[in-house]
Design a protein around this motif. Structure first.
Motif, short mmCIF file in Angstrom:
data_model
loop_
_atom_site.label_atom_id
_atom_site.label_comp_id
_atom_site.label_asym_id
_atom_site.label_seq_id
_atom_site.Cartn_x
_atom_site.Cartn_y
_atom_site.Cartn_z
N ASP A 1 0.83 -1.21 0.00
CA ASP A 1 0.00 0.00 0.00
C ASP A 1 0.86 1.26 0.00
O ASP A 1 0.61 2.19 -0.76
N ARG B 1 1.07 4.08 -3.01
CA ARG B 1 0.64 5.45 -2.69
C ARG B 1 1.76 6.48 -2.72
O ARG B 1 1.51 7.68 -2.51
N THR C 1 -2.13 5.15 -7.30
CA THR C 1 -3.27 4.24 -7.35
C THR C 1 -4.04 4.42 -8.65
O THR C 1 -4.39 5.53 -9.04
N SER D 1 -0.36 -3.63 -7.65
CA SER D 1 0.64 -4.31 -6.84
C SER D 1 1.94 -4.57 -7.59
O SER D 1 2.94 -4.96 -6.97
#
Length: 212
Positions: A20, A24, A33, A40
């Motif tokens: 994450d 980001r 994103t 990923s």
């Protein structure tokens, strides 16, 4: 949150948070994103392989729930890491990102697919040649912080933690790459003592043998 924020070593289970954070911050420090069909991919090139091979060289900053909101990760031997990535890590995950054709062919690929194809090309090329900086600076790192972890000195603390671990291994230097448009990051690293290794300061090195 400031009082509860802390730095700790990586531990199993942190991987989704690393993914994450990586996504980001992947757009020169900004949120990437939605820029890829599968976001990923960023972490499978720039974060997760390091935690898999060098969990002891991975450090995180966590919030009041002990969830990572920033990390530093790296390798003590760039050339060995890249050979491992090419031989073991990437072949095990590459099926998730099938070949889409020429990354430069914008006619047949969407913008997201074209970006993905370029990143897959980068991943596929890792280990194909020695790093130009690895002789003097054999280690390299990646560091990313979410906004809530920025501006409080955690970047310096993360790099110090990794630098100390590398010094214990006798590693003489560490290098990193920065996007040409990421002027804030370039200034940050130079403030910490990193020196330019090329004309546009997109590669920077830090001498770990100099006493602080």
């Amino acid at each position: 949150m400031a009082d509860a924020t802390r730095l700790r070593p990586f531990q199993p289970g942190d991987e989704p948070f690393l993914t994450d954070i990586c996504v980001r911050t992947a757009a020169s420090g900004e949120d990437a994103t939605g820029q890829l069909p599968d976001d990923s991919l960023w972490a499978n090139i720039y974060a997760l392989p390091y935690a898999a091979r060098h969990p002891d060289l991975t450090f995180v900053v966590t919030d009041d729930r002990d969830e990572p909101i920033g990390y530093v990760l790296g390798t003590d031997d760039t050339d060995a890491f890249e050979r491992w990535f090419a031989a073991e890590y990437w072949p095990a995950v590459a099926h998730r990102w099938p070949e889409r054709g020429n990354a430069e062919d914008e006619v047949d690929l969407s913008a997201e697919q074209a970006k993905e194809a370029r990143l897959v090309g980068i991943a596929s090329g890792i280990g194909s040649h020695a790093s130009p900086h690895a002789t003097r600076y054999p280690a390299h790192l990646h560091i990313d912080l979410l906004p809530q972890a920025q501006g409080s000195g955690w970047g310096r603390k993360l790099i110090d933690a990794l630098a100390d671990a590398l010094r214990e291994r006798g590693v003489p230097g560490i290098h990193l790459g920065v996007g040409v448009n990421n002027a804030n990051a370039i200034a940050f690293y130079q403030h910490l003592g990193f020196v330019p290794l090329n004309d546009d300061s997109t590669a920077l090195g830090y001498d770990l043998t100099v006493a602080e």
